[in-house]
Scaffold this motif. Structure first.
Motif, PDB file in Angstrom:
ATOM      1  N   UNK A  32     -78.641  68.010  11.957  1.00 58.00           N
ATOM      2  CA  UNK A  32     -79.074  69.288  11.380  1.00 58.00           C
ATOM      3  C   UNK A  32     -78.038  69.896  10.427  1.00 58.00           C
ATOM      4  N   UNK A  33     -76.804  69.353  10.472  1.00 64.95           N
ATOM      5  CA  UNK A  33     -75.754  69.903   9.618  1.00 64.95           C
ATOM      6  C   UNK A  33     -74.517  70.221  10.438  1.00 64.95           C
ATOM      7  N   UNK A  34     -73.493  70.775   9.764  1.00 67.59           N
ATOM      8  CA  UNK A  34     -72.209  70.999  10.442  1.00 67.59           C
ATOM      9  C   UNK A  34     -72.214  72.206  11.391  1.00 67.59           C
ATOM     10  N   UNK A  35     -71.225  72.239  12.298  1.00 65.36           N
ATOM     11  CA  UNK A  35     -70.903  73.480  12.996  1.00 65.36           C
ATOM     12  C   UNK A  35     -70.350  74.437  11.951  1.00 65.36           C
ATOM     13  N   UNK A  36     -70.582  75.711  12.136  1.00 70.48           N
ATOM     14  CA  UNK A  36     -70.000  76.702  11.215  1.00 70.48           C
ATOM     15  C   UNK A  36     -69.248  77.743  12.028  1.00 70.48           C
ATOM     16  N   UNK A  37     -67.981  77.949  11.670  1.00 69.84           N
ATOM     17  CA  UNK A  37     -67.180  78.968  12.371  1.00 69.84           C
ATOM     18  C   UNK A  37     -66.029  79.407  11.487  1.00 69.84           C
ATOM     19  N   UNK A  38     -65.260  80.384  11.983  1.00 71.63           N
ATOM     20  CA  UNK A  38     -64.035  80.789  11.298  1.00 71.63           C
ATOM     21  C   UNK A  38     -62.881  80.065  11.985  1.00 71.63           C
ATOM     22  N   UNK A  39     -62.101  79.342  11.193  1.00 70.61           N
ATOM     23  CA  UNK A  39     -61.074  78.475  11.780  1.00 70.61           C
ATOM     24  C   UNK A  39     -59.752  79.217  12.025  1.00 70.61           C
ATOM     25  N   UNK A  40     -58.744  78.466  12.442  1.00 74.21           N
ATOM     26  CA  UNK A  40     -57.458  79.079  12.813  1.00 74.21           C
ATOM     27  C   UNK A  40     -56.732  79.690  11.606  1.00 74.21           C
ATOM     28  N   UNK A  41     -57.158  79.328  10.385  1.00 74.47           N
ATOM     29  CA  UNK A  41     -56.569  79.939   9.184  1.00 74.47           C
ATOM     30  C   UNK A  41     -57.391  81.127   8.709  1.00 74.47           C
ATOM     31  N   UNK A  42     -58.318  81.549   9.548  1.00 69.83           N
ATOM     32  CA  UNK A  42     -59.197  82.684   9.250  1.00 69.83           C
ATOM     33  C   UNK A  42     -60.129  82.404   8.065  1.00 69.83           C
ATOM     34  N   UNK A  43     -60.478  81.135   7.914  1.00 73.98           N
ATOM     35  CA  UNK A  43     -61.387  80.722   6.834  1.00 73.98           C
ATOM     36  C   UNK A  43     -62.684  80.149   7.411  1.00 73.98           C
ATOM     37  N   UNK A  44     -63.818  80.359   6.709  1.00 74.03           N
ATOM     38  CA  UNK A  44     -65.056  79.720   7.163  1.00 74.03           C
ATOM     39  C   UNK A  44     -64.916  78.204   7.106  1.00 74.03           C
ATOM     40  N   UNK A  45     -65.366  77.538   8.141  1.00 72.94           N
ATOM     41  CA  UNK A  45     -65.221  76.087   8.187  1.00 72.94           C
ATOM     42  C   UNK A  45     -66.537  75.424   8.567  1.00 72.94           C
TER      43      UNK A  45
END
Ligand SMILES: [Zn+2]
Length: 325
Positions: free
Chosen positions: A169-182
């Motif tokens: 269905x596509x990637x996981x989407x979250x905010x990573x440890x660098x405070x960036x959308x990943x």
């Protein structure tokens, strides 16, 4: 004489029509769709959202629903209040008569949930066209669990969970440890949540009309923090995040709990919050819903005042729901 009477009648008709148009003038037309939701709060949650919106005097809310399932868990006392007709037995089934005229509305809110039966092809196409042409859509809590096979719907909600959603269905989407959308393409199932509890919601996008002026962090009441959501994740703007307390959380990620999505000319407001009555009574939820629905409908938010009882970083704040009809 006859001519005068006809003229008088015509004037009266014109006046009545103008008057009734003016009574609705300026109000945002909202349609809540529901009927099949694994969350037994659904008839009540529809009433709650309708009342929250209408108490602002900005919105006028209609409801359309599919067949509903007989469900012993359902908040039975809310069924007559929500005008829920006789239910059907067994598994959720496609309702061939569910085909709202979406084009009559500025924004559609989905209160469907996990394992809702597919809408008919015709209804799906009509919904896609409506959004593509600039319609507004709001996905609340388990509305992002349903219709896992419907490609356009997955793009409209951006990310979803359960229903056998995986890397296909596509990637996981979250905010990573660098405070960036990943976007994280690690294989695995989409959708997990820990126990129901109070948790901190943190504003990520401070300038978006929906989140502008809200406290940076506030304590949300008694809800599920959806985690590991995945999907096409195209044109998603993350507005607020939370961190799951799931023991299985192997990644230090901040989960999107409030976001917007663009699909064609359409604007989508998506919140994963809103599991049961208390979560829906949270002043943070109520405020975001009112703002998010206005934004999805108009692209702007006039409701800029922050309620005095908005939750703080340390303290939840809820308004016990009183049904006023
Ligand atoms: Zn839930």
């Amino acid at each position: 004489m006859m001519k005068q009477i006809v003229f008088l009648l015509m004037s009266l008709c014109f006046f009545t029509k103008t008057f009734s148009d003016n009574a609705h003038k300026g109000k945002i037309k909202v349609l809540i769709v529901d009927g099949q939701n694994n969350h037994s709060v659904w008839p009540k949650s529809t009433i709650m959202m309708k009342q929250y919106l209408e108490e602002t005097n900005l919105f006028e809310v209609d409801i359309e629903r599919t067949h509903y399932l007989n469900n012993s868990e359902t908040h039975k006392d809310w069924l007559p209040l929500a005008n829920v007709p006789e239910g059907v037995e067994g598994k959720p089934i496609t309702d061939p008569n569910f085909n709202p005229d979406f084009s009559k509305y500025d924004v559609i809110i989905s209160n469907f949930g996990h394992r809702a039966a597919d809408w008919t092809n015709e209804t799906q196409k009509s919904f896609e066209t409506y959004i593509k042409n600039g319609g507004g859509f709001v996905s609340v809590h388990a509305a992002d669990n349903c219709f896992p096979e419907w490609e356009a719907y997955n793009k409209i909600i951006g990310i979803g969970g359960w229903g056998n959603r995986t890397e296909k269905n596509g990637p996981y989407l979250y905010i990573d440890e660098h405070d960036q959308p990943k976007k994280d393409y690690t294989p695995g199932p989409g959708g997990k949540h820990g126990k129901r509890e109070d948790f901190l919601v943190t504003t990520y996008h401070k300038k978006h009309p929906i989140t502008k002026g809200l406290p940076l962090s506030w304590m949300h009441a008694d809800d599920e923090c959806y985690a590991y959501m995945r999907g096409p994740a195209e044109n998603v703007t993350i507005l607020a995040t939370a961190v799951t307390t799931l023991k299985a959380a192997e990644l230090q990620q901040k989960e999107p709990v409030v976001m917007t999505v663009n699909y064609g000319k359409g604007r989508i407001f998506h919140t994963t919050l809103g599991h049961d009555t208390t979560a829906l009574e949270c002043v943070g939820f109520i405020t975001l819903l009112k703002r998010g629905v206005e934004w999805a409908a108009t692209g702007k938010v006039k409701q800029t005042k922050i309620p005095a009882d908005f939750p703080t970083e340390n303290k939840t704040s809820t308004r016990e729901f009183q049904y006023n009809k």
